[in-house]
Every structure is written in structure tokens, then in C-alpha cells.
Design a protein around this motif. Structure first.
Motif: not given
Length: 192
Positions: A44-46, A41-42, A48, A25, A38, A50-51
Motif C-alpha cells: 500500500a505504501h509503495a 502495508e508495504q 501510495d 508495486e 512482503t 492506504s491499506p
């Protein structure tokens, strides 16, 4: 990247998959938005996660680009190489064994990470740190070889020469198998 093997526990297999998912990701986002644009946080979100999970696996964003998944296996194969091989031949054997054993997915992941590493100025310091770590690991691994010098300073010089060849062959060339093998042959001839 390490492939999960049947003998690994479910927890270990999950770690391997999570690490690979985070890297995939991140690479996708780096390609789309650029490395600097980038955020963790982006990523980690992509992926799935957590940071906090991201930091547990990588510590810093630059570490995504510097996969040391081949370093330990190369050092282990170097130590286990047949004793009749010279030091340089044993290292070339180890590199060939590890690079040759990569799956297509592992090879693509390593190449993508290394390409971005060479193109990302913010990651250059980590590359230097990885090379120094490799010198340390080879210096220590040489204590397992009967043909290696007893003096640590001499072992470190040999390790530094090997890593110098690695640096020269690798610069801007992800997984430089043929170039590295050729350069190691030259080093072996010159050291004998």
C-alpha cells in the motif's frame, strides 16, 4: 488488466490505474523481498494508497496474483461467439479474442502475476477457487447456446472438461495461448 477506454468515467479510469499501480508495486516488492516477506502495508505504501484501499481492490494478498481480468471477457466472448461454432470452438474463439486483444502492458502484467502464482504455495487455494468459479461461469454461459444440453449436470460436465483442458495447458505456463488452442482442438475432436 483493463485499459481505460475513453467512454469510461474519470472514476472508472482512476480505479483501473489504481488497481494496476497496486499490482505493479506488489510484483516489484515480491521480486525484491519475496512473496512471504512482503506485507500489505508495504505494498500500500509503495503504491501510495492506504491499506484499506488495498483491501477494497484485492481483499487478500493472494488475490494480487490471481487476475481475473480475463475471465469475464472470455465468458462474454464465449456467449457472443457465432452460433455455428461448436461449444469448444466457441470457447477457443473467446480465448483467442481476449488473449489476442491484450496490450503489451496487460500481457506482461498477466504473465508476471501468473508466474508468481505458480511459484507461491500460499496462493494455490485461490487458483482452485478460480477454476471452480470458471466452471460455474461456463456452465451458466452454456444456457445461452442452443447446442448446449438442457440439463445443468451435462452443461457442468462440458464446462469442467473445458476448464480441465485449461488447467492442463496452463500449469506453470502463463498465458498458454498456443498450447491451450491446440488442447481445445483435441477436446473438440474427442467430444464430436
Amino acid at each position: 488488466m483493463s485499459e481505460p477506454v475513453p467512454s469510461q468515467s474519470l472514476r472508472e479510469r482512476k480505479k483501473v490505474h489504481t488497481r494496476l499501480a497496486i499490482r505493479r508495486e506488489a510484483f516489484r516488492l515480491f521480486e525484491k523481498h519475496g512473496y512471504s516477506n512482503t506485507t500489505i502495508e508495504q505494498i500500500a505504501h509503495a503504491a501510495d494508497v492506504s491499506p484499506r484501499t488495498f483491501y477494497r481492490y484485492f481483499g487478500v494478498k493472494e488475490a494480487l496474483l490471481l487476475s481475473d481480468d480475463q475471465i469475464s471477457p472470455i465468458v462474454e466472448a464465449f456467449v457472443a461467439a457465432p452460433s455455428e461454432m461448436t461449444i469448444v470452438e466457441a470457447y477457443a474463439f473467446a480465448v483467442g479474442k481476449v488473449f489476442g486483444g491484450l496490450t503489451l502492458e496487460q500481457r506482461e502484467d498477466a504473465i508476471a502475476g501468473q508466474r508468481m502464482l505458480y511459484d507461491t504455495p500460499e496462493a494455490c487455494g485461490m487458483l482452485y477457487t478460480a477454476y471452480v468459479r470458471m466452471i460455474d461461469l461456463i456452465t451458466e454461459a452454456l444456457t445461452e447456446r442452443t447446442d448446449a444440453p438442457a440439463e445443468e449436470a451435462e452443461r457442468r460436465v462440458i464446462a469442467s472438461a473445458i476448464v480441465g483442458v485449461l488447467i492442463g495447458a496452463s500449469h506453470n505456463t502463463p498465458l498458454p495461448e498456443a498450447a491451450l488452442q491446440s488442447a481445445l482442438k483435441i477436446l473438440g475432436r474427442r467430444l464430436s
